[in-house]
Enzyme design. Sequence first.
Site, PDB file in Angstrom:
ATOM      1  N   SER A 102       0.830  -1.205   0.000  1.00  0.00           N
ATOM      2  CA  SER A 102       0.000   0.000   0.000  1.00  0.00           C
ATOM      3  C   SER A 102       0.861   1.249   0.000  1.00  0.00           C
ATOM      4  CB  SER A 102      -0.917   0.018   1.222  1.00  0.00           C
ATOM      5  OG  SER A 102      -1.585   1.259   1.330  1.00  0.00           O
ATOM      6  N   ARG A 200      -8.211 -16.921 -18.031  1.00  0.00           N
ATOM      7  CA  ARG A 200      -7.239 -15.914 -18.451  1.00  0.00           C
ATOM      8  C   ARG A 200      -6.189 -16.438 -19.425  1.00  0.00           C
ATOM      9  NH1 ARG A 200      -9.987 -11.443 -18.202  1.00  0.00           N
ATOM     10  NH2 ARG A 200     -11.187 -11.410 -16.256  1.00  0.00           N
TER      11      ARG A 200
END
Length: 233
Positions: A102, A200
Site C-alpha cells: 500500500s 485468463r
Amino acid sequence: MSMITVLDKGYVRLVNHMGSDLTVVNAARVSYAKESKELNERDMKLITFLAREGHTSPFRHVILQFEVYAPLMVARQWWKYVVGSAHQEGTGDTLEAWNESSRRYITEDPAFYIPSAQEWRGKPENSKQGSGDVVAWALGDKYTQELMEYVEEGVRKYEAALQDGVCAEQARLFLPAYGMYVRWYWTASLQAVCHFLNQRLEHDAQKEIQEYAKAILQLSQPLFPNAVGELLK
C-alpha cells in the site's frame, strides 16, 4: 525455477505450496477411509473422474502461494477472482487470500508499465471490449513517448508533494494509476488457480493478464501435473 519475469518490469514468484497430486487423491479417498501411499494409474484415473464430474473439493486441499508484481490494470482484473470465489455456482469458497502493498505506508520509487512502440493494439472490429491487431509502429511510438511524459510529470508532482510534507496516502493521487506496478501475495487452492487459468489463458483475455496466467501455469504444472492437466481440459 521459482520466478518468471513478465512484461517489462513484472514477475510472478512461487513463494510456497502445500500438497501434491497424491493429496487430491487421498482427500477423495478418505470418504471410504482409504489412502494411497504412492500415485498409481488408478489414482490418476480418479483425478480425471473428479475433474470431469465437477467434484472439486479434493482440489481445494492443495494450496499455492505466489508473489505477483504487475500493473494495476492487471491486478484489478485478477482481484475479481478473489471477490467472486465465495459465489461460484456449485463450488462454494475456492479458498483465496490477497494481501497487497500500500502506498499509504510505502514510498518506494514507483514503477510503470510502458508498452513499446510495437505493443500498442487497436480496438477490435466486432467487440466493445478487448483489443485487435497491433497498430502502426509510428502511432505506437507516438503513444509510448506520450505515456512516458505523462508518467514522468505525475511522478514529479508526487515527489514534490512528499517533499512539501503531504502525507503519502494523498500524494499518491498524482501517480498515474492503471500502468503503475503493484505487488501482492496471492494464496489460493489449486481449484481457484485453475479457474483463473481456464479464463485468463483464453485467446480473448486481455493480453497482459494472459502473460501472467502463462507464468502461473509454468510454475504450477510441474508441481501437480495430473491435477492441473485435468482441471484445464
